[in-house]
Enzyme design. Structure first.
Site, short mmCIF file in Angstrom:
data_model
loop_
_atom_site.label_atom_id
_atom_site.label_comp_id
_atom_site.label_asym_id
_atom_site.label_seq_id
_atom_site.Cartn_x
_atom_site.Cartn_y
_atom_site.Cartn_z
NE ARG A 264 -0.66 5.09 8.59
CZ ARG A 264 -1.00 3.74 8.83
NH1 ARG A 264 -1.19 3.40 10.13
NH2 ARG A 264 -0.55 2.83 8.05
CE LYS B 137 3.02 -2.97 8.21
NZ LYS B 137 3.71 -1.73 7.40
CE LYS C 176 -2.53 0.49 3.68
NZ LYS C 176 -1.45 -0.06 4.34
CG PHE D 149 -3.27 -2.73 9.30
CD1 PHE D 149 -2.16 -3.54 9.10
CD2 PHE D 149 -3.43 -2.23 10.65
CE1 PHE D 149 -1.24 -3.79 9.86
CE2 PHE D 149 -2.35 -2.47 11.42
CZ PHE D 149 -1.32 -3.42 11.23
CB THR E 9 5.10 0.09 -2.39
OG1 THR E 9 6.06 -0.55 -1.43
CG2 THR E 9 6.07 -0.20 -3.66
#
Length: 557
Positions: A95, A106, A72, A302, A74
């Site tokens: 963010r 992660k 996402k 997410f 990227t």
């Protein structure tokens, strides 16, 4: 041999941040420099943006995350670079990464491949100190609370009803539930206390939703830290904590300006998680980006069931933002994983598994369309994707009145995102967004929770623990019934069970606890086993991170 994200970032030739700012018409006097490649936007510059027209607002979201990867951030970065290739003036608004996942499982959050934000190491580690300021403000309030009790407890705080938690920006499971005040008489009163990760602190949410210093202080003053013996809320304002907390947050309130590998401007500010908080960068950064450029590309954490829902129902509602389009990111690998294919078998063509797993994508398309926003699905391409698999996804999307584009930004940077950028531009020119939140303010808190659970997650019913029902009644009686809800749910499944992949239907969702973030302006509902203080895995990413004698960091990805 394929280069790592860190190697690509370290080989990048960055522009001085003043030169990046000049591409937006920002003068050096409008910047507060943090070295050569990072800067904060000054309050004077932010004030100068008032009255300028807004550009188009594009949200980038994704299917539920899997070990196979989605991309996402990227995609957000690569799309911004592609706009630059097409001669369009765009700013990416992201963010800030948390140290928790960076050292956990992660890794970093600066994008990947040739679609990254730099300086990557500094962004993923201490950056400009915003998270440290938030942590300090949070823990100052906790210290003032315990000190007030120690010094006579004039506010009659019931130590059994203290709800304010300490925080730190690290995964540390042993701090979830602790006992404080052990020792002698001068060491405070013994009580149970708790820690949350900094990104779950209400201070983080407040910083990301506050419009200016006045609004920040008003929000800080409304934070409920405890209840007194009569059941009345005790706030940070009651504890006279607001001024000192605001002083700690003064610089953290200013958005940070950095760049992509191709020198596209990026505002990085705030970092609440989307599974346990509202998952969006700051309102200040998003509003500034809309004034600074013709296109603002932002992301929400997410999957779309968490980040996008909260972006629409919390951030857009509070800040009166009107998104013009949504880009929904998926990968063939992740869809096959959702269809039951093992992680080590995802490189093989499997249209059967793809057909099962694509139901997850289907649900996210339907959810986004409920908000009246045009949707573009993009496949973050892998070399192992086959023509048949890509064609299957393309046809699937188009049958559902959804635009489709391939993205190759990881391998090719902005050049690999031109197809997606052109599809987004075409959508913006030919489709009008009819954005609307999912629910109205006048619904009860229980009805709002049920609406999100049934409409977005696909639940058949919602059960509330006895404690949650008591909390809902109390919050309603205290006047918080009109607030939006912030659902705390695992990110891996549409349901509250992380093992239920694909598209679970008609399941029962359990709400075990409800509390108000009065300063942020929403009510949090905890579902399933979601934790507000994560733990480290058996082999955390921290094991592989090092720095050599020349000061070069390795193992950060």
């Amino acid at each position: 041999m394929m280069k790592t994200d860190l190697e690509i970032a370290q080989e990048a030739v960055m522009e001085p941040i003043g030169r990046v700012a000049q591409s937006l018409g920002i003068m050096e006097d409008d910047l507060e420099l943090y070295g050569k490649y990072k800067a904060k936007l000054s309050e004077e510059y932010l004030d100068s943006l008032r009255g300028k027209p807004d550009g188009k607002l594009i949200l980038v979201t994704a299917i539920n995350p899997t070990p196979a990867g989605e991309g996402k951030t990227t995609t957000s970065v690569g799309l911004g670079q592609a706009f630059g290739k097409l001669g369009k003036k765009a700013v990416v608004a992201l963010r800030e990464p948390s140290l928790g996942p960076c050292f956990g499982i992660k890794g970093g959050a600066a994008g990947g491949g040739y679609a990254q934000v730099v300086p990557m190491e500094e962004l993923n580690l201490h950056f400009t100190g915003d998270f440290h300021a938030i942590t300090s403000a949070n823990n100052l309030l906790a210290a003032l609370l315990d000190n007030h009790i120690q010094q006579g407890n004039e506010l009659q705080i019931d130590s059994r009803q203290i709800i304010w938690k300490r925080c730190m920006d690290m995964n540390d499971r042993v701090l979830r539930n602790i006992v404080v005040g052990l020792g002698g008489k001068t060491d405070g009163f013994v009580r149970e206390d708790h820690f949350v990760i900094t990104v779950a602190s209400e201070i983080m949410a407040i910083l990301c939703l506050a419009e200016d210093m006045k609004d920040l202080k008003e929000r800080l003053s409304r934070i409920i830290v405890a209840y007194d013996y009569s059941g009345k809320p005790v706030t940070a304002g009651d504890l006279q904590a607001v001024g000192a907390m605001a002083a700690l947050l003064k610089d953290a309130m200013k958005p940070n300006l950095i760049q992509t590998l191709e020198h596209t401007p990026v505002l990085v500010h705030g970092g609440p998680f989307a599974n346990i908080a509202h998952g969006c960068n700051s309102v200040r950064a998003t509003r500034a980006a809309l004034k600074m450029a013709d296109y603002c590309i932002t992301e929400a954490g997410f999957g779309a069931d968490l980040g996008a829902e909260k972006f629409f129902d919390i951030k857009c509602r509070m800040a009166d933002l009107k998104p013009d389009a949504a880009v929904l990111v998926a990968t063939i690998r992740a869809l096959k994983y959702n269809g039951g294919r093992a992680k080590n078998e995802l490189e093989e063509e499997d249209l059967t598994a793809l057909g099962k797993g694509i139901q997850n994508l289907e649900k996210h398309i339907e959810n986004l369309q409920k908000y009246g926003v045009p949707v573009i699905v993009t496949l973050n391409a892998f070399a192992t994707d086959t023509e048949a698999e890509v064609a299957y996804v393309k046809n699937f999307c188009e049958e559902r009145q959804c635009e489709f584009a391939l993205s190759r930004v990881w391998a090719k940077g902005g050049e690999g995102g031109i197809e997606l950028a052109e599809k987004v531009l075409e959508t913006l020119e030919t489709k009008v967004s009819g954005f609307r939140p999912l629910y109205e303010d006048n619904l009860s808190l229980e009805e709002k929770i049920q609406t999100v659970a049934k409409e977005i997650y696909g639940a058949g019913s919602v059960s509330f623990s006895q404690a949650a029902r008591r909390q809902l009644r109390k919050l309603t009686d205290l006047g918080f019934g009109s607030l939006p809800v912030c659902m705390a749910k695992n990110q891996y499944s549409l349901s509250d069970d992380p093992k239920r992949l694909g598209r679970p239907r008609d399941f029962e969702m359990t709400v075990r606890e409800v509390y108000v973030s009065a300063g942020a302006g929403f009510v949090v509902a905890l579902t399933g086993d979601v934790m507000t203080m994560p733990g480290l895995s058996k082999k955390p990413s921290a094991y592989g991170i090092d720095v050599n004698e020349d000061g070069v960091i390795t193992g950060l990805f």
